[in-house]
Design a protein around this motif. Structure first.
Motif, PDB file in Angstrom:
ATOM      1  N   ILE A   6       0.874  -1.172   0.000  1.00 11.95           N
ATOM      2  CA  ILE A   6       0.000   0.000   0.000  1.00 11.95           C
ATOM      3  C   ILE A   6       0.912   1.223   0.000  1.00 11.95           C
ATOM      4  CG2 ILE A   6      -1.865   1.233   1.152  1.00 11.95           C
ATOM      5  CD1 ILE A   6      -2.668  -1.347   2.487  1.00 11.95           C
ATOM      6  N   ASN A  32      -2.804   0.784  14.173  1.00  9.94           N
ATOM      7  CA  ASN A  32      -3.322   0.065  13.005  1.00  9.94           C
ATOM      8  C   ASN A  32      -2.807   0.690  11.715  1.00  9.94           C
ATOM      9  OD1 ASN A  32      -4.751  -1.477  14.806  1.00  9.94           O
ATOM     10  ND2 ASN A  32      -6.739  -0.604  14.318  1.00  9.94           N
ATOM     11  N   PHE A  33      -2.805   2.006  11.663  1.00 10.98           N
ATOM     12  CA  PHE A  33      -2.345   2.715  10.472  1.00 10.98           C
ATOM     13  C   PHE A  33      -0.876   2.401  10.197  1.00 10.98           C
ATOM     14  CE2 PHE A  33      -0.764   6.517   8.255  1.00 10.98           C
ATOM     15  CZ  PHE A  33      -1.606   6.489   7.152  1.00 10.98           C
ATOM     16  N   ARG A  35       0.739  -0.274  10.875  1.00 18.33           N
ATOM     17  CA  ARG A  35       0.872  -1.634  10.320  1.00 18.33           C
ATOM     18  C   ARG A  35       0.631  -1.615   8.807  1.00 18.33           C
ATOM     19  NH1 ARG A  35      -0.781  -3.028  15.381  1.00 18.33           N
ATOM     20  NH2 ARG A  35      -3.015  -3.041  15.031  1.00 18.33           N
ATOM     21  N   TYR A  36      -0.348  -0.860   8.372  1.00 18.13           N
ATOM     22  CA  TYR A  36      -0.587  -0.742   6.931  1.00 18.13           C
ATOM     23  C   TYR A  36       0.595  -0.041   6.251  1.00 18.13           C
ATOM     24  CZ  TYR A  36      -5.415  -2.373   7.066  1.00 18.13           C
ATOM     25  OH  TYR A  36      -6.541  -3.146   7.195  1.00 18.13           O
ATOM     26  N   CYS A  37       1.174   0.937   6.895  1.00 19.52           N
ATOM     27  CA  CYS A  37       2.329   1.648   6.329  1.00 19.52           C
ATOM     28  C   CYS A  37       3.530   0.723   6.160  1.00 19.52           C
ATOM     29  CB  CYS A  37       2.723   2.834   7.214  1.00 19.52           C
ATOM     30  SG  CYS A  37       1.528   4.184   7.206  1.00 19.52           S
ATOM     31  N   ASP A  39       3.276  -2.505   5.544  1.00 17.44           N
ATOM     32  CA  ASP A  39       2.809  -3.703   4.824  1.00 17.44           C
ATOM     33  C   ASP A  39       2.757  -4.901   5.753  1.00 17.44           C
ATOM     34  OD1 ASP A  39       2.599  -2.306   2.396  1.00 17.44           O
ATOM     35  OD2 ASP A  39       4.666  -2.747   1.872  1.00 17.44           O
ATOM     36  N   PHE A  41       0.228  -6.664   7.374  1.00 16.74           N
ATOM     37  CA  PHE A  41      -1.193  -6.970   7.523  1.00 16.74           C
ATOM     38  C   PHE A  41      -1.487  -8.291   6.818  1.00 16.74           C
ATOM     39  CE2 PHE A  41      -0.511  -4.168   3.930  1.00 16.74           C
ATOM     40  CZ  PHE A  41      -1.099  -4.868   2.887  1.00 16.74           C
ATOM     41  N   ILE A  44      -6.785  -6.750   3.961  1.00 20.06           N
ATOM     42  CA  ILE A  44      -6.929  -5.319   3.698  1.00 20.06           C
ATOM     43  C   ILE A  44      -8.383  -4.937   3.934  1.00 20.06           C
ATOM     44  CG2 ILE A  44      -6.766  -3.501   1.969  1.00 20.06           C
ATOM     45  CD1 ILE A  44      -4.596  -5.160   0.615  1.00 20.06           C
ATOM     46  N   ASP A  45      -8.601  -3.933   4.740  1.00 19.94           N
ATOM     47  CA  ASP A  45      -9.931  -3.430   5.039  1.00 19.94           C
ATOM     48  C   ASP A  45     -10.410  -2.600   3.842  1.00 19.94           C
ATOM     49  OD1 ASP A  45     -12.161  -2.016   5.929  1.00 19.94           O
ATOM     50  OD2 ASP A  45     -11.299  -1.576   7.884  1.00 19.94           O
ATOM     51  N   ILE A  49      -9.398   1.286   2.344  1.00 17.59           N
ATOM     52  CA  ILE A  49      -8.924   1.568   0.991  1.00 17.59           C
ATOM     53  C   ILE A  49      -9.766   2.674   0.361  1.00 17.59           C
ATOM     54  CG2 ILE A  49      -8.600   0.604  -1.319  1.00 17.59           C
ATOM     55  CD1 ILE A  49      -6.540  -0.307   0.844  1.00 17.59           C
TER      56      ILE A  49
END
Length: 69
Positions: A6, A32-33, A35-37, A39, A41, A44-45, A49
């Protein structure tokens, strides 16, 4: 092996937006944010997105990409 990246960090940098700002604007927990930064995860929610695409004014293709490990 391939994985989904992402492009949050790249988009934040391009637009000069801090992680604190986007978390506040989108009402996202910073942990949580992050963790997405990174990668980091398993799933994917879809709602996240959509929020990110709307926030950055981009398409899903601009946000997600496949990479090789």
């Amino acid at each position: 092996m391939q994985y989904i990246h992402i492009r949050i960090n790249e988009l934040l940098e391009e637009r000069m937006i801090s992680k604190n700002r986007i978390c506040k604007d989108l009402d996202l927990p910073r942990g949580n944010f992050n963790r997405y930064c990174r990668d980091d995860f398993q799933r994917i929610d879809a709602n996240l997105i959509i929020k990110l695409c709307n926030y950055f004014g981009c398409s899903i293709a601009d946000l997600l990409e496949m990479r090789e490990e």
